[in-house]
Design a protein around this motif. Structure first.
Motif, PDB file in Angstrom:
ATOM      1  N   ASP A 168       0.830  -1.208   0.000  1.00 23.02           N
ATOM      2  CA  ASP A 168       0.000   0.000   0.000  1.00 23.02           C
ATOM      3  C   ASP A 168       0.862   1.254   0.000  1.00 23.02           C
ATOM      4  O   ASP A 168       0.572   2.221  -0.713  1.00 23.02           O
ATOM      5  CB  ASP A 168      -0.915   0.016   1.235  1.00 23.02           C
ATOM      6  N   ALA A 169       1.941   1.217   0.809  1.00 17.81           N
ATOM      7  CA  ALA A 169       2.813   2.389   0.926  1.00 17.81           C
ATOM      8  C   ALA A 169       3.495   2.687  -0.410  1.00 17.81           C
ATOM      9  O   ALA A 169       3.549   3.835  -0.860  1.00 17.81           O
ATOM     10  CB  ALA A 169       3.847   2.156   2.020  1.00 17.81           C
ATOM     11  N   ILE A 170       4.009   1.642  -1.061  1.00 18.95           N
ATOM     12  CA  ILE A 170       4.704   1.841  -2.336  1.00 18.95           C
ATOM     13  C   ILE A 170       3.713   2.328  -3.398  1.00 18.95           C
ATOM     14  O   ILE A 170       4.016   3.207  -4.208  1.00 18.95           O
ATOM     15  CB  ILE A 170       5.387   0.527  -2.785  1.00 18.95           C
ATOM     16  N   HIS A 171       2.517   1.755  -3.332  1.00 17.11           N
ATOM     17  CA  HIS A 171       1.486   2.115  -4.293  1.00 17.11           C
ATOM     18  C   HIS A 171       1.081   3.586  -4.169  1.00 17.11           C
ATOM     19  O   HIS A 171       0.668   4.212  -5.152  1.00 17.11           O
ATOM     20  CB  HIS A 171       0.266   1.222  -4.065  1.00 17.11           C
ATOM     21  N   ALA A 172       1.202   4.119  -2.932  1.00 16.05           N
ATOM     22  CA  ALA A 172       0.734   5.487  -2.692  1.00 16.05           C
ATOM     23  C   ALA A 172       1.739   6.552  -3.149  1.00 16.05           C
ATOM     24  O   ALA A 172       1.442   7.738  -3.100  1.00 16.05           O
ATOM     25  CB  ALA A 172       0.428   5.661  -1.206  1.00 16.05           C
ATOM     26  N   VAL A 173       2.924   6.117  -3.604  1.00 19.22           N
ATOM     27  CA  VAL A 173       3.910   7.102  -4.075  1.00 19.22           C
ATOM     28  C   VAL A 173       3.374   7.762  -5.356  1.00 19.22           C
ATOM     29  O   VAL A 173       2.969   7.073  -6.285  1.00 19.22           O
ATOM     30  CB  VAL A 173       5.259   6.410  -4.362  1.00 19.22           C
ATOM     31  N   ARG A 290       0.742   8.735   5.038  1.00 16.40           N
ATOM     32  CA  ARG A 290      -0.575   8.966   4.445  1.00 16.40           C
ATOM     33  C   ARG A 290      -0.719  10.431   4.066  1.00 16.40           C
ATOM     34  O   ARG A 290      -1.211  10.782   3.026  1.00 16.40           O
ATOM     35  CB  ARG A 290      -1.680   8.556   5.427  1.00 16.40           C
ATOM     36  N   LYS A 291      -0.229  11.329   4.923  1.00 22.81           N
ATOM     37  CA  LYS A 291      -0.313  12.760   4.658  1.00 22.81           C
ATOM     38  C   LYS A 291       0.508  13.109   3.417  1.00 22.81           C
ATOM     39  O   LYS A 291       0.071  13.827   2.542  1.00 22.81           O
ATOM     40  CB  LYS A 291       0.195  13.544   5.864  1.00 22.81           C
ATOM     41  N   LYS A 292       1.711  12.540   3.366  1.00 16.87           N
ATOM     42  CA  LYS A 292       2.588  12.822   2.236  1.00 16.87           C
ATOM     43  C   LYS A 292       1.981  12.340   0.931  1.00 16.87           C
ATOM     44  O   LYS A 292       2.118  12.961  -0.112  1.00 16.87           O
ATOM     45  CB  LYS A 292       3.928  12.107   2.443  1.00 16.87           C
ATOM     46  N   GLY A 293       1.277  11.196   1.019  1.00 22.42           N
ATOM     47  CA  GLY A 293       0.732  10.573  -0.175  1.00 22.42           C
ATOM     48  C   GLY A 293      -0.349  11.409  -0.833  1.00 22.42           C
ATOM     49  O   GLY A 293      -0.592  11.278  -2.020  1.00 22.42           O
ATOM     50  N   GLN A 294      -0.987  12.294  -0.043  1.00 24.26           N
ATOM     51  CA  GLN A 294      -2.113  13.034  -0.588  1.00 24.26           C
ATOM     52  C   GLN A 294      -1.699  14.104  -1.582  1.00 24.26           C
ATOM     53  O   GLN A 294      -0.653  14.664  -1.468  1.00 24.26           O
ATOM     54  CB  GLN A 294      -2.889  13.685   0.551  1.00 24.26           C
TER      55      GLN A 294
END
Lengths: 294, 285
Positions: A168-173, A290-294
């Motif tokens: 999920d984390a990698i996907h959110a980049v 999560r904040k960074k991903g937005q």
């Protein structure tokens, strides 16, 4: 109209209550462990409890309650599990979200998540009949009931958590990062290693920590596969007895109100505090990505 | 409205489950569970109004459950200790012990250890951790690997008090159940462990494959006594024999079960024999 209003109110309250139950339960558990665990220290000196003294509540002469060896066992098994699960898990996550074709990814992700559905007692059983004899043969040991066996099994058990959250984390980049990297002439490997993974570092650390929390708290598997000797382990090839296994083994036979009974609550309290710290740290890191991903 | 309907239905369901069934809940010793299972099956044939449920878990688990009022009968491979008796007295429980039989504890090793017998001092030295290599006993050199049960086991306590007279070595691998000890000893070339006789033998009395059942030299004697010959057990020659006790709390109806079992002794003796448990002789302890 009145009835509609009633039901609207009813469901709102019901949902709020169910959310409250979780918080109350957590608080209740902590309070219960604290009040009971605290009583242990009126009978057992803190210096003995946190020392390398033997854990021997059913001693022939004087019972001793030292959790040093068990704390060491828990750490040994958990860190061993992480040494196996982290490269494997992060590799799987990176492959799934960046390199694998969509069809393969759709097969891989549910398969890894299905691992979480295997009951821990089944994994423990495999540890006894499969991993144990295998380790004994490969490393020329008399038996395979040791910390390494537990570490391998716990690595398998923490993989689903680790892979799922890391993916999920990698996907959110943001796509723009990668596109910029490609535009500069970087290969896919360079982009993954230098751009994608570093930019979701906090998410990956959160994944590792949640996997670790899963490994520390696991009971049945380690109870079955690690030999449960109370001696201080000297390495991964020694049998170990973790804090979780001790509580599970001894709680059923301990008369209420004894020093032994409260000492087991104190063990549970130590475990609770460790997992709580890990999870809080992981949550904070996860929130920041999560904040960074937005 | 619907809410009240559901509540009513729930109450109705709860009321239905209140049907009276005479059930006897038994819990405790792992070494004893197979024997008591045989007894219970036979008893239920004789008295169909009673349903008996039996689980293992260890003597300590059974006794704790009995003291907490959760079960009717506790099986135990040891006598109740002073703390437990005191607890029962404080809580107004009258504990009625009933000795069923003696269980022979046999010492098993992996066949490659190469020993046929041990004396009581050697046995204590091994399990207390004084002897860590088989070479010290003249056997094939290699580390000694100890297997036993956890402290909730009555045999753990019995063995510690009557055979060792001190604490077990901390390197003792504490297995969950007796069957696991057998499995581990089979796979470990330096293994030694203790189990109930019924777990180490086939129904015909021959030792199970992959393990060796050792003879024991009683203190002050020179010849080894094998637990595999029934005469050695019934005549009380074999030293490590633990009592299999069933203790009932003073709840009406519960204490009647063991006495009905012993009244039918000839009928159940045959089925007990298959589990390796033999007639009780007090002087053996």
């Amino acid at each position: 109209m009145l009835i509609r209003h009633f039901w609207d109110q009813f469901w709102q309250k019901a949902l709020a209550a169910s959310a409250g139950v979780a918080v109350l339960t957590l608080g209740g558990i902590f309070l219960l462990l604290l009040t009971n665990g605290w009583k242990a220290f009126s009978q057992i000196p803190l210096s003995e409890f946190f020392s390398a003294a033997a854990w021997n509540p059913a001693a022939y002469e004087t019972p001793t309650f030292g959790i040093g060896a068990m704390l060491m066992s828990t750490l040994l098994v958990t860190l061993g599990a992480m040494a196996i699960a982290v490269p494997l898990g992060l590799g799987t996550a990176a492959f799934m979200s960046e390199l694998a074709p969509a069809r393969l990814r759709n097969l891989l992700k549910p398969s890894v998540e299905m691992l979480a559905a295997v009951p821990s007692v089944v994994i423990g059983f495999l540890g006894i009949v499969l991993v144990g004899p295998f380790l004994a043969r490969v490393f020329h040991l008399p038996n395979g009931l040791n910390a390494l066996n537990g570490a391998i099994l716990l690595a398998v058990m923490s993989l689903p958590t680790l892979v799922s959250i890391a993916e999920d984390a990698i996907h959110a980049v943001p796509k723009a990062y990668k596109e910029a990297s490609y535009a500069l002439g970087a290969t896919r490997w360079e982009t993954l290693l230098r751009v994608t993974l570093p930019s979701c570092r906090s998410g990956l650390i959160a994944a590792i920590m949640l996997g670790m929390g899963r490994a520390i708290g696991e009971t049945m598997t380690v109870l079955m596969a690690t030999g449960n000797a109370t001696a201080m382990p000297n390495g991964l090839f020694d049998p170990v007895r973790t804090l979780t296994a001790t509580v599970a083994i001894e709680m059923g036979e301990t008369p209420q109100g004894t020093a032994h009974y409260y000492a087991l609550f104190a063990c549970a309290l130590v475990l609770f505090v460790i997992t709580l710290l890990i999870n809080v740290a992981a949550e904070r890191l996860a929130a920041s990505y999560r904040k960074k991903g937005q | 409205m619907a809410k009240y309907l559901w509540t009513g239905l729930l109450l109705l369901l709860l009321a239905c489950t209140g049907r009276r069934v005479e059930t006897l809940v038994i819990k405790g010793s792992d070494t004893e569970v197979n024997a008591v299972l045989q007894l219970a099956e036979r008893y239920m044939e004789l008295d169909s109004a009673v349903s008996i449920s039996i689980t293992g878990g260890g003597s300590g688990v059974g006794i704790a459950a009995l003291l907490n009022g959760k079960i009717d009968l506790a099986n135990s491979s040891r006598e109740l200790n002073s703390h437990e008796l005191q607890y029962a007295e404080q809580h107004g429980l009258r504990i009625v012990p009933h000795v069923l039989a003696a269980d022979a504890l046999v010492i098993i090793t992996h066949p490659s250890v190469g020993l046929d017998s041990l004396d009581m001092t050697q046995l204590a030295g091994l399990f207390a951790g004084d002897v860590t290599d088989w070479q010290a006993l003249g056997a094939r050199p290699g580390p000694v690997s100890l297997y036993g049960r956890q402290s909730n086991s009555g045999t753990f306590m019995y063995f510690r008090d009557k055979v060792l007279g001190r604490d077990f070595s901390p390197t003792l691998k504490q297995m969950n159940g007796t069957a696991q000890i057998i499995e581990a000893v089979r796979n470990d070339p330096g293994a030694i462990g203790y189990v109930g006789l019924g777990y180490a033998t086939e129904p015909d009395g021959s030792p199970r494959a992959g393990i060796r059942v050792l003879g024991i030299v009683p203190a002050g004697q020179t010849a080894a006594v094998s637990p595999l010959h029934r005469d050695n057990l019934t005549q009380g020659n074999y030293p490590p024999c633990a009592p299999s006790t069933s203790s009932a709390s003073a709840k009406p109806g519960a204490a009647s079960a063991p006495s009905s079992i012993s009244n039918n002794r000839p009928k159940v003796a045959a089925s007990l024999r298959q589990t390796g448990i033999c007639r009780w002789k007090k002087e053996r302890l």
